[in-house]
Design a protein around this motif. Structure first.
Motif, PDB file in Angstrom:
ATOM      1  N   ALA A  32       0.835  -1.205   0.000  1.00 48.82           N
ATOM      2  CA  ALA A  32       0.000   0.000   0.000  1.00 48.82           C
ATOM      3  C   ALA A  32       0.870   1.254   0.000  1.00 48.82           C
ATOM      4  O   ALA A  32       0.588   2.216  -0.719  1.00 48.82           O
ATOM      5  CB  ALA A  32      -0.928  -0.011   1.212  1.00 48.82           C
ATOM      6  N   LYS A  33       1.939   1.260   0.786  1.00 47.05           N
ATOM      7  CA  LYS A  33       2.850   2.410   0.812  1.00 47.05           C
ATOM      8  C   LYS A  33       3.497   2.616  -0.556  1.00 47.05           C
ATOM      9  O   LYS A  33       3.621   3.746  -1.035  1.00 47.05           O
ATOM     10  CB  LYS A  33       3.939   2.207   1.869  1.00 47.05           C
ATOM     11  CG  LYS A  33       3.467   2.384   3.274  1.00 47.05           C
ATOM     12  CD  LYS A  33       4.620   2.175   4.242  1.00 47.05           C
ATOM     13  CE  LYS A  33       4.186   2.307   5.680  1.00 47.05           C
ATOM     14  NZ  LYS A  33       5.300   2.098   6.608  1.00 47.05           N
ATOM     15  N   ARG A  34       3.911   1.522  -1.167  1.00 41.51           N
ATOM     16  CA  ARG A  34       4.540   1.610  -2.483  1.00 41.51           C
ATOM     17  C   ARG A  34       3.550   2.159  -3.518  1.00 41.51           C
ATOM     18  O   ARG A  34       3.909   3.022  -4.332  1.00 41.51           O
ATOM     19  CB  ARG A  34       5.025   0.219  -2.906  1.00 41.51           C
ATOM     20  CG  ARG A  34       6.121   0.221  -3.901  1.00 41.51           C
ATOM     21  CD  ARG A  34       6.741  -1.157  -4.161  1.00 41.51           C
ATOM     22  NE  ARG A  34       6.816  -2.019  -2.998  1.00 41.51           N
ATOM     23  CZ  ARG A  34       6.054  -3.126  -2.803  1.00 41.51           C
ATOM     24  NH1 ARG A  34       5.186  -3.488  -3.707  1.00 41.51           N
ATOM     25  NH2 ARG A  34       6.179  -3.859  -1.723  1.00 41.51           N
TER      26      ARG A  34
ATOM     27  N   ARG B 107       3.087   5.933  -2.943  1.00 42.12           N
ATOM     28  CA  ARG B 107       4.247   6.690  -3.438  1.00 42.12           C
ATOM     29  C   ARG B 107       4.252   6.760  -4.961  1.00 42.12           C
ATOM     30  O   ARG B 107       4.594   7.789  -5.546  1.00 42.12           O
ATOM     31  CB  ARG B 107       5.543   6.047  -2.932  1.00 42.12           C
ATOM     32  CG  ARG B 107       5.846   6.379  -1.502  1.00 42.12           C
ATOM     33  CD  ARG B 107       7.265   5.980  -1.132  1.00 42.12           C
ATOM     34  NE  ARG B 107       7.506   6.269   0.256  1.00 42.12           N
ATOM     35  CZ  ARG B 107       7.659   5.361   1.204  1.00 42.12           C
ATOM     36  NH1 ARG B 107       7.595   4.079   0.909  1.00 42.12           N
ATOM     37  NH2 ARG B 107       7.875   5.707   2.445  1.00 42.12           N
ATOM     38  N   ASP B 108       3.886   5.647  -5.615  1.00 40.34           N
ATOM     39  CA  ASP B 108       3.834   5.646  -7.084  1.00 40.34           C
ATOM     40  C   ASP B 108       2.763   6.601  -7.600  1.00 40.34           C
ATOM     41  O   ASP B 108       2.963   7.298  -8.591  1.00 40.34           O
ATOM     42  CB  ASP B 108       3.556   4.237  -7.611  1.00 40.34           C
ATOM     43  CG  ASP B 108       4.736   3.298  -7.398  1.00 40.34           C
ATOM     44  OD1 ASP B 108       5.856   3.799  -7.144  1.00 40.34           O
ATOM     45  OD2 ASP B 108       4.530   2.070  -7.467  1.00 40.34           O
ATOM     46  N   GLU B 109       1.624   6.659  -6.916  1.00 40.89           N
ATOM     47  CA  GLU B 109       0.539   7.537  -7.346  1.00 40.89           C
ATOM     48  C   GLU B 109       0.847   9.005  -7.089  1.00 40.89           C
ATOM     49  O   GLU B 109       0.383   9.867  -7.826  1.00 40.89           O
ATOM     50  CB  GLU B 109      -0.764   7.154  -6.630  1.00 40.89           C
ATOM     51  CG  GLU B 109      -1.333   5.817  -7.045  1.00 40.89           C
ATOM     52  CD  GLU B 109      -1.770   5.797  -8.494  1.00 40.89           C
ATOM     53  OE1 GLU B 109      -2.284   6.823  -8.982  1.00 40.89           O
ATOM     54  OE2 GLU B 109      -1.598   4.751  -9.135  1.00 40.89           O
TER      55      GLU B 109
ATOM     56  N   GLY C  31       3.735  10.491  -7.349  1.00 36.17           N
ATOM     57  CA  GLY C  31       4.634  10.993  -8.378  1.00 36.17           C
ATOM     58  C   GLY C  31       6.047  11.216  -7.871  1.00 36.17           C
ATOM     59  O   GLY C  31       6.357  11.030  -6.691  1.00 36.17           O
ATOM     60  N   PRO C  32       6.932  11.645  -8.779  1.00 31.48           N
ATOM     61  CA  PRO C  32       8.349  11.768  -8.432  1.00 31.48           C
ATOM     62  C   PRO C  32       8.651  12.899  -7.445  1.00 31.48           C
ATOM     63  O   PRO C  32       9.668  12.860  -6.764  1.00 31.48           O
ATOM     64  CB  PRO C  32       9.029  12.024  -9.773  1.00 31.48           C
ATOM     65  CG  PRO C  32       7.963  12.543 -10.664  1.00 31.48           C
ATOM     66  CD  PRO C  32       6.681  11.946 -10.185  1.00 31.48           C
ATOM     67  N   GLU C  33       7.779  13.907  -7.346  1.00 34.79           N
ATOM     68  CA  GLU C  33       8.075  15.008  -6.434  1.00 34.79           C
ATOM     69  C   GLU C  33       7.933  14.592  -4.967  1.00 34.79           C
ATOM     70  O   GLU C  33       8.405  15.281  -4.078  1.00 34.79           O
ATOM     71  CB  GLU C  33       7.214  16.235  -6.730  1.00 34.79           C
ATOM     72  CG  GLU C  33       5.724  16.019  -6.657  1.00 34.79           C
ATOM     73  CD  GLU C  33       5.118  15.604  -7.988  1.00 34.79           C
ATOM     74  OE1 GLU C  33       3.913  15.349  -8.003  1.00 34.79           O
ATOM     75  OE2 GLU C  33       5.836  15.524  -8.998  1.00 34.79           O
ATOM     76  N   PHE C  34       7.289  13.441  -4.706  1.00 33.15           N
ATOM     77  CA  PHE C  34       7.131  12.947  -3.343  1.00 33.15           C
ATOM     78  C   PHE C  34       7.938  11.674  -3.120  1.00 33.15           C
ATOM     79  O   PHE C  34       7.572  10.833  -2.310  1.00 33.15           O
ATOM     80  CB  PHE C  34       5.654  12.663  -3.050  1.00 33.15           C
ATOM     81  CG  PHE C  34       4.810  13.894  -2.964  1.00 33.15           C
ATOM     82  CD1 PHE C  34       4.823  14.672  -1.835  1.00 33.15           C
ATOM     83  CD2 PHE C  34       4.019  14.280  -4.040  1.00 33.15           C
ATOM     84  CE1 PHE C  34       4.044  15.810  -1.753  1.00 33.15           C
ATOM     85  CE2 PHE C  34       3.243  15.410  -3.965  1.00 33.15           C
ATOM     86  CZ  PHE C  34       3.251  16.186  -2.825  1.00 33.15           C
ATOM     87  N   LYS C  35       9.056  11.534  -3.818  1.00 33.80           N
ATOM     88  CA  LYS C  35       9.826  10.290  -3.709  1.00 33.80           C
ATOM     89  C   LYS C  35      10.459  10.122  -2.332  1.00 33.80           C
ATOM     90  O   LYS C  35      10.691   9.001  -1.884  1.00 33.80           O
ATOM     91  CB  LYS C  35      10.905  10.229  -4.784  1.00 33.80           C
ATOM     92  CG  LYS C  35      11.985  11.274  -4.625  1.00 33.80           C
ATOM     93  CD  LYS C  35      13.015  11.184  -5.708  1.00 33.80           C
ATOM     94  CE  LYS C  35      14.043  12.280  -5.481  1.00 33.80           C
ATOM     95  NZ  LYS C  35      15.025  12.314  -6.498  1.00 33.80           N
ATOM     96  N   ASP C  36      10.745  11.218  -1.621  1.00 34.61           N
ATOM     97  CA  ASP C  36      11.341  11.101  -0.291  1.00 34.61           C
ATOM     98  C   ASP C  36      10.298  11.232   0.818  1.00 34.61           C
ATOM     99  O   ASP C  36      10.623  11.448   1.965  1.00 34.61           O
ATOM    100  CB  ASP C  36      12.435  12.145  -0.094  1.00 34.61           C
ATOM    101  CG  ASP C  36      11.921  13.563  -0.306  1.00 34.61           C
ATOM    102  OD1 ASP C  36      10.798  13.716  -0.810  1.00 34.61           O
ATOM    103  OD2 ASP C  36      12.661  14.498   0.031  1.00 34.61           O
ATOM    104  N   PHE C  37       9.019  11.057   0.467  1.00 37.66           N
ATOM    105  CA  PHE C  37       7.925  11.146   1.430  1.00 37.66           C
ATOM    106  C   PHE C  37       7.967   9.951   2.373  1.00 37.66           C
ATOM    107  O   PHE C  37       8.079   8.810   1.949  1.00 37.66           O
ATOM    108  CB  PHE C  37       6.599  11.183   0.668  1.00 37.66           C
ATOM    109  CG  PHE C  37       5.391  11.144   1.540  1.00 37.66           C
ATOM    110  CD1 PHE C  37       5.028  12.247   2.292  1.00 37.66           C
ATOM    111  CD2 PHE C  37       4.620  10.002   1.633  1.00 37.66           C
ATOM    112  CE1 PHE C  37       3.914  12.218   3.098  1.00 37.66           C
ATOM    113  CE2 PHE C  37       3.502   9.967   2.429  1.00 37.66           C
ATOM    114  CZ  PHE C  37       3.146  11.071   3.170  1.00 37.66           C
TER     115      PHE C  37
END
Length: 154
Positions: free
Chosen positions: A47-49, A52-54, A56-62
């Motif tokens: 679910a976390k993955r 993160r995929d949904e 987008g790349p601007e939240f990759k370090d979320f």
């Protein structure tokens, strides 16, 4: 996950498990519980993955731990870019509270008295008693007397 369980609590749990399930069924129960925990972890990671995929790349370090308000505030206060440490260190809470208490109780400094006097002489009186009531000196209430009711404030 179980960082706060001590040795005595762990021994107590093992003894209770042996008494409840018996030595014959205990390995099967432990296997079932560990399989269930593994499935829950896999579901959570999936679910976390997906989130993160949904995003987008601007939240990759979320990090989901940042959603905890205490963690978020602690992280923001430690951020040097915001300069929050300088603000926090330069703010004396006791002094500020004493000033506010003095201002509320009417025993403030001469500067606050002169500021209120100048505001009273320069500004027009507000309608419905809003400004005129603030300029009056507060009166002490007796023990049995109820506080005044202000219909505009409620």
């Amino acid at each position: 996950m179980f960082n706060d369980i001590g040795a005595l609590e762990l021994v107590t749990l093992v003894v209770l498990a042996v008494l409840i399930f018996g030595p014959d069924k205990l390995p099967k129960v432990i296997q079932d519980i560990s399989g269930f925990i593994r499935k829950v972890r896999d579901f959570s990671d999936s679910a976390k993955r997906d989130i993160r995929d949904e995003l987008g790349p601007e939240f990759k370090d979320f990090e989901f731990e940042d959603l905890n308000p205490k963690t978020f505030i602690r992280k923001q206060l430690d951020n040097e870019d915001l300069g929050m440490k300088d603000i926090r260190n330069g703010f004396d809470m006791r002094k500020e509270m004493a000033e506010v208490t003095d201002a509320v109780n009417g025993s403030g400094s001469a500067a606050s008295a002169s500021a209120s006097a100048s505001a009273a002489s320069s500004g027009p009186e507000l309608t419905k008693g809003g400004g005129a009531d603030l300029e009056k000196k507060p009166t002490r209430l007796t023990k049995d007397e109820p506080p005044p009711f202000d219909s505009d404030a409620t």
